[in-house]
Enzyme design. Structure first.
Site, PDB file in Angstrom:
ATOM      1  N   ARG A  54       4.580   0.047  -5.852  1.00 39.33           N
ATOM      2  CA  ARG A  54       4.325  -1.401  -5.893  1.00 39.33           C
ATOM      3  C   ARG A  54       5.188  -2.125  -4.869  1.00 39.33           C
ATOM      4  O   ARG A  54       4.755  -3.064  -4.216  1.00 39.33           O
ATOM      5  CB  ARG A  54       4.559  -1.961  -7.306  1.00 39.33           C
ATOM      6  CG  ARG A  54       4.558  -3.482  -7.346  1.00 39.33           C
ATOM      7  CD  ARG A  54       4.488  -4.092  -8.735  1.00 39.33           C
ATOM      8  NE  ARG A  54       5.214  -3.374  -9.762  1.00 39.33           N
ATOM      9  CZ  ARG A  54       6.552  -3.339  -9.882  1.00 39.33           C
ATOM     10  NH1 ARG A  54       7.318  -3.999  -9.028  1.00 39.33           N
ATOM     11  NH2 ARG A  54       7.116  -2.641 -10.850  1.00 39.33           N
ATOM     12  N   TYR A 106     -13.601 -22.950   0.253  1.00 42.54           N
ATOM     13  CA  TYR A 106     -14.105 -21.900  -0.639  1.00 42.54           C
ATOM     14  C   TYR A 106     -13.865 -22.296  -2.107  1.00 42.54           C
ATOM     15  O   TYR A 106     -12.753 -22.715  -2.468  1.00 42.54           O
ATOM     16  CB  TYR A 106     -13.414 -20.571  -0.309  1.00 42.54           C
ATOM     17  CG  TYR A 106     -13.703 -19.497  -1.320  1.00 42.54           C
ATOM     18  CD1 TYR A 106     -15.017 -19.165  -1.647  1.00 42.54           C
ATOM     19  CD2 TYR A 106     -12.679 -18.836  -1.973  1.00 42.54           C
ATOM     20  CE1 TYR A 106     -15.285 -18.198  -2.598  1.00 42.54           C
ATOM     21  CE2 TYR A 106     -12.945 -17.857  -2.921  1.00 42.54           C
ATOM     22  CZ  TYR A 106     -14.248 -17.550  -3.227  1.00 42.54           C
ATOM     23  OH  TYR A 106     -14.524 -16.599  -4.176  1.00 42.54           O
TER      24      TYR A 106
END
Ligand SMILES: Cc1ncc(COP(=O)(O)O)c(C=O)c1O
Length: 386
Positions: A54, A106
């Site tokens: 991660r 968007y």
């Protein structure tokens, strides 16, 4: 903001070689995808640069180096999606801070700012940023960030990045540019004064409708450090395989974009002449209000094309369902041509807001198929509503 000069190699060279060295262990010309989630430590804290998947991974590092190089940025951060990248940026704001965004953007970006960050106490104002001087004339109190999409989704408006950045910086705000529609091949926002560039890598960067991803580029070391912390702390990271797919996609970005734009020009010429079409929105048309700004700040007008139908929403829905090659689907920026009805599809979340979309509008993502086939396909669908 520090000014990192663009590396000396050309765009196409960097798209292939930056962040893509042959594997020193095997000599593999394509670096292997590193799937391992954890990395050996010789002694506590002594390792080759990676500890846990991660926090960092060689495949992600490679992609980040490639995309940062293409944007002319000192720092690049890859995320699990465009919205995850946007979220990491917006998290740096404090409660009470205001974001100015364009009156056309968007729908998912608007939803994130309004519904998610609104709950964290951040506020927003929608201003038509395509209007010259809009920020100087209507600067809302408490604005800390100006969020620019250019060209805008879905109405293809063009925002003068240099002018907007000057207005925002004079008032101490940070400038974010969503470069998804243009890509770094056509537009380099950091060179024009933006502080941060954000991408949905799902679109032209990936380019083949087979990977969801996001990216942020910046030359500001403080911003990069804050974003790196958030990337690890919240964990919205792309998988190594997804990183590989985007990195593979960008190797052909320049040649794809050249063909996308050439095909878009052919499609626009057909749309302009068709009696069923009311307005054609494409920054490459000389009568487009953003034509001159687009010529200044973009290499070419891009391959997203929107248009309205004389017959309104009913005709738009019929055309959307009536094409053979233009696939009726959300998303954009890949090799295959897509058609969609923003009001009911990608932008349903802006209904009732200042960003509401004209229901007579259709949006095309023009792909790289044979141009004559695309034109014939659209003409046949439009003929049904003439
Ligand atoms: C301009 C723009 N920005 C950001 C996004 C969000 O990206 P993603 O879908 O990868 O989360 C999209 C998605 O359509 C987009 O069109």
């Amino acid at each position: 903001m520090t000014d990192a000069p663009l590396p000396p190699d050309g765009f196409e060279t960097r798209a292939i070689h930056a962040g893509n060295p042959p594997d020193p262990a095997s000599g593999a010309v394509v670096p292997p995808i590193t799937l391992s989630t954890t990395f050996v430590q010789r002694a506590v804290g002594e390792h080759a640069g990676w500890e846990y998947g991660r926090s960092g991974n060689p495949s992600r590092d490679g992609l980040e180096a490639t995309l940062a190089s293409l944007e002319g940025a000192a720092h690049g951060l890859a995320f699990a999606s465009g919205l995850a990248a946007e979220d990491a940026i917006l998290r740096q704001l404090d409660p009470g801070d205001r974001v100015v965004l364009g009156a056309d953007a968007y729908g998912g970006t608007f939803r994130l700012i309004d519904k998610v960050h609104g709950r964290e106490g951040r506020t927003w104002s929608a201003i038509d940023l395509t209007e010259p001087g809009a920020l100087d004339d209507r600067w809302p109190e408490g604005t800390r960030m100006v969020w620019i999409e250019t060209p805008t989704n879905p109405a293809l408006g063009v925002v003068d990045i240099t002018a907007a950045a000057a207005a925002a910086h004079a008032r101490g705000a940070v400038v974010v540019v969503d470069n998804t529609f243009a890509t770094p091949y056509l537009q380099l926002p950091l060179q024009l004064g933006a502080d941060l560039v954000v991408h949905s890598a799902t679109k032209y960067l990936g380019g083949h409708s087979d990977v969801v991803g996001g990216f942020v580029a910046t030359n500001d070391a403080d911003w990069a450090a804050k974003l790196r912390f958030t990337q690890n702390a919240t964990g919205a990271v792309p998988s190594p395989f997804d990183c590989y797919l985007v990195q593979r996609g960008v190797k052909t970005l320049a040649v794809r974009m050249d063909r996308h734009v050439a095909n878009a020009r052919a499609v626009v010429e057909a749309l302009v002449e068709h009696p069923a079409v009311d307005r054609v929105l494409w920054p490459g048309l000389p009568d487009h209000p953003g034509y001159e700004v687009a010529r200044r700040q973009m290499r070419a007008p891009g391959a997203m094309v929107s248009f309205t139908l004389v017959g309104g929403e009913e005709a738009a829905l019929k055309v959307a369902a009536g094409t053979r090659l233009f696939t009726l689907a959300e998303s954009l920026g890949a090799v295959e041509s897509l058609i969609e009805h923003p009001g009911r599809m990608t932008h349903a979340s802006v209904a009732g807001s200042p960003l509401e979309v004209d229901p007579a509008l259709l949006r095309l993502s023009v792909g790289i198929e044979t141009a004559d086939d695309l034109v014939a396909d659209l003409r046949a669908a439009l003929d049904q509503v003439k």
